[in-house]
Design a protein around this motif. Structure first.
Motif, mmCIF file in Angstrom:
data_model
loop_
_atom_site.group_PDB
_atom_site.id
_atom_site.type_symbol
_atom_site.label_atom_id
_atom_site.label_comp_id
_atom_site.label_asym_id
_atom_site.label_seq_id
_atom_site.Cartn_x
_atom_site.Cartn_y
_atom_site.Cartn_z
ATOM 1 N N VAL A 238 0.847 -1.191 0.000
ATOM 2 C CA VAL A 238 0.000 0.000 0.000
ATOM 3 C C VAL A 238 0.883 1.242 0.000
ATOM 4 N N PRO A 239 0.623 2.211 -0.879
ATOM 5 C CA PRO A 239 1.364 3.477 -0.821
ATOM 6 C C PRO A 239 1.174 4.129 0.551
ATOM 7 N N TYR A 240 2.230 4.690 1.087
ATOM 8 C CA TYR A 240 2.160 5.188 2.464
ATOM 9 C C TYR A 240 2.836 6.545 2.601
ATOM 10 N N VAL A 241 2.495 7.215 3.682
ATOM 11 C CA VAL A 241 3.186 8.418 4.132
ATOM 12 C C VAL A 241 3.424 8.253 5.626
ATOM 13 N N ILE A 242 4.676 8.189 6.035
ATOM 14 C CA ILE A 242 5.036 8.132 7.453
ATOM 15 C C ILE A 242 5.432 9.544 7.866
ATOM 16 N N ILE A 243 4.767 10.078 8.864
ATOM 17 C CA ILE A 243 5.036 11.438 9.346
ATOM 18 C C ILE A 243 5.735 11.341 10.693
#
Length: 386
Positions: A238-243
């Motif tokens: 799954v495409p992700y964004v970790i902040i």
């Protein structure tokens, strides 16, 4: 006294041997249990499409989560809020419930709905019900538990599967790792377009960094579980964004003196304070605005405010940009370069060195104080006899 250094060396050697022989960090990326390979379709995040799917916000009643919910609703994007306490959620979002009910005008697709589940209990059926039918997931929940003395027993420090010795569901292992891991599996299963996860700047530090050792020692190895979850997400489909923010501030930035810095390496200097409003904006834009980030790419973002940030300035205003959207657009063409094959970080050893060193020093100081008190007592006693 001459035997003290040898004793300390022996203690460290025993800790090191225990950490190596148990190979405890190897569970981080369990290849046999990573989410199945599934072809995912991208989305333009068009909020004007008929009956858009909701965005699942995990931890919606938290200080960051409630801001994410509001920002998505402001963009006319329906929200499914995963909450632990429904009564609290209804009270917190009372105004949104009324306004969205008026906007719906009898529409069967609500703009705001709640799913009740305690992440610490890792209820697979509840989590699957929450994810099914959602376009994407924004997970900004976080469990905080202060370490107990028994957590520092060596065989516990080096045991990564916390469930083998701890049934306390408030431990971050359950809500920050196991529950999030299930959510990722469900995101793959139901072809979510993006998974946004909030962790922290300390995850990018060495386990022997002073900040990392303090956080891990005080907060039940929270960095270990965030790191494990990040690696699992990187190995998913799954495409992700970790902040990764530093310290979270309630007060918003003064735009005349302070900008927002977003670094695609995921690493920025501590303390890295940043307003919750900015973190919420980054999370919401990651799933709602196709001009912000490339929907097909994945990112790990270090975040902080730069300039005249209270209580102490950090960085230079010129290192950042005024808005979250500008920051994301500035790194849109880049993507996560973190090594997803790394399966271990010696957090247990870092905590052991930190905690046992302090314990040893404390023991020596206490022994010295007791010895001095006894000597003083003898002197006083002899004077009284004389």
């Amino acid at each position: 006294m001459t035997r003290t250094p040898s004793l300390l060396v022996c203690i460290y050697a025993a800790i090191l041997v225990l950490g190596i022989t148990r190979r405890t960090d190897a569970f981080y990326v369990d290849v046999s249990r990573t989410p199945p390979s599934t072809k995912l379709h991208s989305s333009s995040f068009n909020s004007e499409a008929p009956s858009p799917k909701p965005v699942l916000v995990v931890g919606a009643t938290g200080k960051v989560g409630r801001k994410v919910v509001q920002k998505l609703l402001d963009q006319k994007i329906p929200v499914r809020a995963l909450v632990r306490n429904e009564t609290k959620a209804v009270e917190l979002f009372a105004n949104q419930i009324v306004s969205t009910a008026k906007a719906n005008k009898g529409d069967d697709n609500p703009m705001l709905e709640f799913v009740v589940s305690d992440l610490g209990k890792v209820d697979q059926r509840a989590l699957e019900a929450a994810v099914e039918g959602c376009q994407s997931i924004v997970s900004v929940s976080g469990a905080m538990r202060f370490s107990k003395l028994t957590d520092f027993l060596p065989w516990r420090l080096f045991q990564q599967d916390t469930s083998k010795w701890c049934s306390d569901t408030s431990h971050p292992y359950y809500a920050n790792y196991r529950a999030q891991k299930l959510l990722i599996d469900m995101a793959v299963k139901y072809q979510c377009t993006r998974f946004v996860r909030l962790t922290g700047l300390s995850v990018g530090f060495s386990p022997f960094n002073l900040v990392s050792m303090i956080f891990s020692s005080v907060l039940s190895m929270t960095s270990r579980h965030h790191f494990a979850l990040e690696q699992y997400l990187r190995n998913s489909n799954v495409p992700y964004v970790i902040i990764r923010p530093g310290g979270l501030a309630e007060e918003d930035r003064d735009l005349s003196t302070t900008n927002l810095q977003v670094d695609p390496s995921g690493v920025l200097p501590p303390p890295g304070r940043v307003p919750r409003t900015d973190v919420a904006a980054l999370a919401a834009l990651s799933v709602s605005d196709a001009t912000a980030l490339d929907p097909s790419k994945s990112y790990t973002l270090g975040v902080r405010a730069v300039g005249d940030m209270k209580p102490k300035p950090q960085g230079s205003k010129t290192e950042g940009l005024p808005t979250a959207l500008e920051c994301l657009q500035g790194i849109k063409g880049q993507e996560d370069t973190n090594d997803k094959t790394v399966v271990s970080k010696p957090y247990g050893l870092g905590v052991a060195v930190f905690v046992y060193s302090f314990a040893f020093i404390g023991f020596k100081l206490a022994s010295a104080v007791v010895g001095a008190a006894l000597r003083l007592f003898r002197v006083v006693h002899n004077l009284n006899i004389g």
